[in-house]
Design an enzyme around this catalytic site. Structure first.
Site, PDB file in Angstrom:
ATOM      1  N   SER A 283      57.648  22.030  44.762  1.00 12.75           N
ATOM      2  CA  SER A 283      58.603  20.984  45.172  1.00 12.75           C
ATOM      3  C   SER A 283      58.665  20.849  46.693  1.00 12.75           C
ATOM      4  CB  SER A 283      59.993  21.273  44.621  1.00 12.75           C
ATOM      5  OG  SER A 283      60.464  22.524  45.071  1.00 12.75           O
ATOM      6  N   HIS A 284      58.094  21.807  47.450  1.00 13.86           N
ATOM      7  CA  HIS A 284      58.191  21.733  48.912  1.00 13.86           C
ATOM      8  C   HIS A 284      56.840  21.876  49.612  1.00 13.86           C
ATOM      9  CE1 HIS A 284      62.330  21.860  47.779  1.00 13.86           C
ATOM     10  NE2 HIS A 284      62.580  21.304  48.941  1.00 13.86           N
TER      11      HIS A 284
ATOM     12  N   ARG B   5      55.910  16.870  49.258  1.00 18.30           N
ATOM     13  CA  ARG B   5      56.683  16.308  50.371  1.00 18.30           C
ATOM     14  C   ARG B   5      55.835  15.456  51.313  1.00 18.30           C
ATOM     15  NH1 ARG B   5      61.927  16.300  49.149  1.00 18.30           N
ATOM     16  NH2 ARG B   5      62.166  17.977  47.649  1.00 18.30           N
TER      17      ARG B   5
ATOM     18  N   LEU C 107      62.742  27.336  53.343  1.00 19.15           N
ATOM     19  CA  LEU C 107      63.252  28.034  54.538  1.00 19.15           C
ATOM     20  C   LEU C 107      62.692  29.439  54.710  1.00 19.15           C
ATOM     21  CD1 LEU C 107      65.381  25.727  54.113  1.00 19.15           C
ATOM     22  CD2 LEU C 107      67.043  27.282  55.090  1.00 19.15           C
TER      23      LEU C 107
ATOM     24  N   ALA D 108      68.472  26.528  47.152  1.00 13.17           N
ATOM     25  CA  ALA D 108      69.418  25.430  47.306  1.00 13.17           C
ATOM     26  C   ALA D 108      70.783  25.935  46.832  1.00 13.17           C
ATOM     27  CB  ALA D 108      68.970  24.255  46.443  1.00 13.17           C
TER      28      ALA D 108
ATOM     29  N   GLU E  21      63.214  19.795  42.645  1.00 16.72           N
ATOM     30  CA  GLU E  21      62.908  20.283  41.288  1.00 16.72           C
ATOM     31  C   GLU E  21      63.337  19.241  40.251  1.00 16.72           C
ATOM     32  OE1 GLU E  21      61.314  23.120  40.469  1.00 16.72           O
ATOM     33  OE2 GLU E  21      61.070  23.674  42.562  1.00 16.72           O
TER      34      GLU E  21
ATOM     35  N   PRO F 261      64.595  39.358  44.467  1.00 17.23           N
ATOM     36  CA  PRO F 261      64.196  37.990  44.792  1.00 17.23           C
ATOM     37  C   PRO F 261      63.048  38.001  45.805  1.00 17.23           C
ATOM     38  CG  PRO F 261      66.466  38.433  45.537  1.00 17.23           C
ATOM     39  CD  PRO F 261      65.995  39.643  44.805  1.00 17.23           C
TER      40      PRO F 261
END
Ligand code: NDP
Ligand code: PYC
Length: 343
Positions: free
Chosen positions: A46-47, A51, A123, A179, A187, A303
């Site tokens: 998605s990034h 984009r 990020l 997010a 997404e 994570p």
């Protein structure tokens, strides 16, 4: 939905071509290539390439300057300010991080504000780059109003991502990057493109009803993750990214944007902390003991681990065929009056 396999080298070469042929200089192209390729490499579709049409739209509409040279200044010993000069965020971040890291190593903490730039990416690159220097990194930014505060049905917050990285000796850093909406808008857009539904609780349709249809939610409003608690985090991000940097709140970004489909103008706040200074020389062993206990619990994982595992894979990445076709089109010269962003 059809997919085409590309190597990372092929993705890199495509991204370099598309930015160069749309007016970016070498420095901006290289920073954007690193950003887009790292997203594809780490499985964040998605990034990454997704984009690129938005980035190009903002070059062509002249909203974003593909030749911007960000200006870095030190307002106080701990405060680094970066003026993005209406460029994309990746170069502004890369130019500012060395000064931020120096401040944190010297003083224990450093803060960097970025203003007047356009962020459309994940990020983790900014916080991982701090962690690679044995610094804790925290970054957040806002977007455009697409998320309703808890209890409401009208948008005010952006999808307001926040990322955190913790350095680890002889290991990849601990990183989360998320997010503060129940799902990132990207997404939801990909679910819409691919004909998938999204979980109940992701958002409301234009009539304020819960929906699992991504198109209806994109026409309506997203919800924050985690009810009122996530809403409070989204509120904090909005204040840190706009109130504390002096750049736009999400509603102001929408007013300032030309709606070309690319990233709106906005700010970012990045904090770097040296655990060596704040906790002392034993900090790493102390925290590794904690991670050992975490990982001993069945069913958990830290994570960032999934992404780092994907990063190590040398196999080709799968790219949506229509997206690839669109990006190839965007590499080709267009009639002069269709390319106002080019000098
Ligand atoms: P995800 O929900 O996919 O993941 C959020 C975090 O949770 C990741 O660090 C992920 O680690 C971790 N995680 C996921 N599953 C587990 C699990 N089972 N156990 C432990 N940790 C887990 O991210 P989002 O969809 O919310 O965001 C995607 C990207 O979108 C982010 O990179 C974000 O920065 C970007 N974004 C950018 C915006 C912008 O304006 N520029 C706006 C909004 C989002 P892992 O990766 O290892 O799975
Ligand atoms: O996925 O929410 C999102 C997003 C907004 C801007 C860039 N990504």
């Amino acid at each position: 939905m059809a997919e085409i396999e590309l190597s990372l080298a092929e993705i890199e070469s495509l991204v370099e071509r598309v930015f160069k042929s749309n007016g970016c200089d070498d420095s901006n192209t290289e920073a954007l290539v690193r950003t887009v390729v790292s997203a594809e490499r780490d499985g964040c579709i998605s990034h990454g390439l997704f984009r690129v049409p938005g980035y190009v739209a903002s070059l062509r509409s002249r909203k974003v300057d593909g030749k911007a040279e960000p200006q870095v200044s030190k307002k106080t010993p701990a405060l680094i300010q970066v003026d993005g000069k209406s460029g994309f965020a990746p170069l502004a971040i890369e130019r500012g991080i060395p000064e931020l890291a120096s401040a944190a190593k010297l003083l224990g903490i450093g803060i960097m504000t970025i203003r007047n730039s356009h962020h459309f990416a994940a990020l983790w690159p900014e916080v991982e780059s701090l962690a690679s220097q044995q610094l804790i990194g925290i970054a957040c930014l806002n977007y455009m109003p697409v998320v309703a505060p808890f209890g409401g049905k009208a948008p005010l917050f952006g999808t307001n991502p926040i990322a955190f990285a913790w350095p680890r000796e002889n290991n990849t850093p601990l990183v989360f990057d998320m997010a503060t909406s129940a799902m990132a808008q990207g997404e939801v857009q990909i679910a819409d493109r691919d004909g998938l539904s999204v979980p109940l609780g992701t958002g409301l349709d234009a009539h304020g009803n819960m929906s699992t249809n991504p198109r209806d939610i994109l026409d309506g409003v997203l919800l924050p993750f985690g009810g009122y608690k996530g809403s409070a985090i989204a509120l904090m991000v909005e204040l840190l990214a706009a109130g504390a940097t002096g750049d736009h709140f999400s509603y102001e970004a929408e007013q300032a944007d030309n709606c070309d489909g690319g990233p709106p103008p906005g700010g970012e706040l990045i904090i770097a902390i040296s655990p060596e200074v704040t906790a002392g020389p034993d900090w790493s062993r102390h925290c590794e003991d904690f991670f050992t206990r975490f990982e001993a619990i069945d069913g958990t994982r830290l994570p960032g681990m999934r992404r780092h595992r994907l990063r190590d894979g040398t196999e080709n990445r799968c790219v949506n065929d229509l997206l690839l076709e669109r990006i190839e089109q965007l590499c080709r010269p267009v009639a002069q009056n269709d390319r106002p962003g080019l000098a």
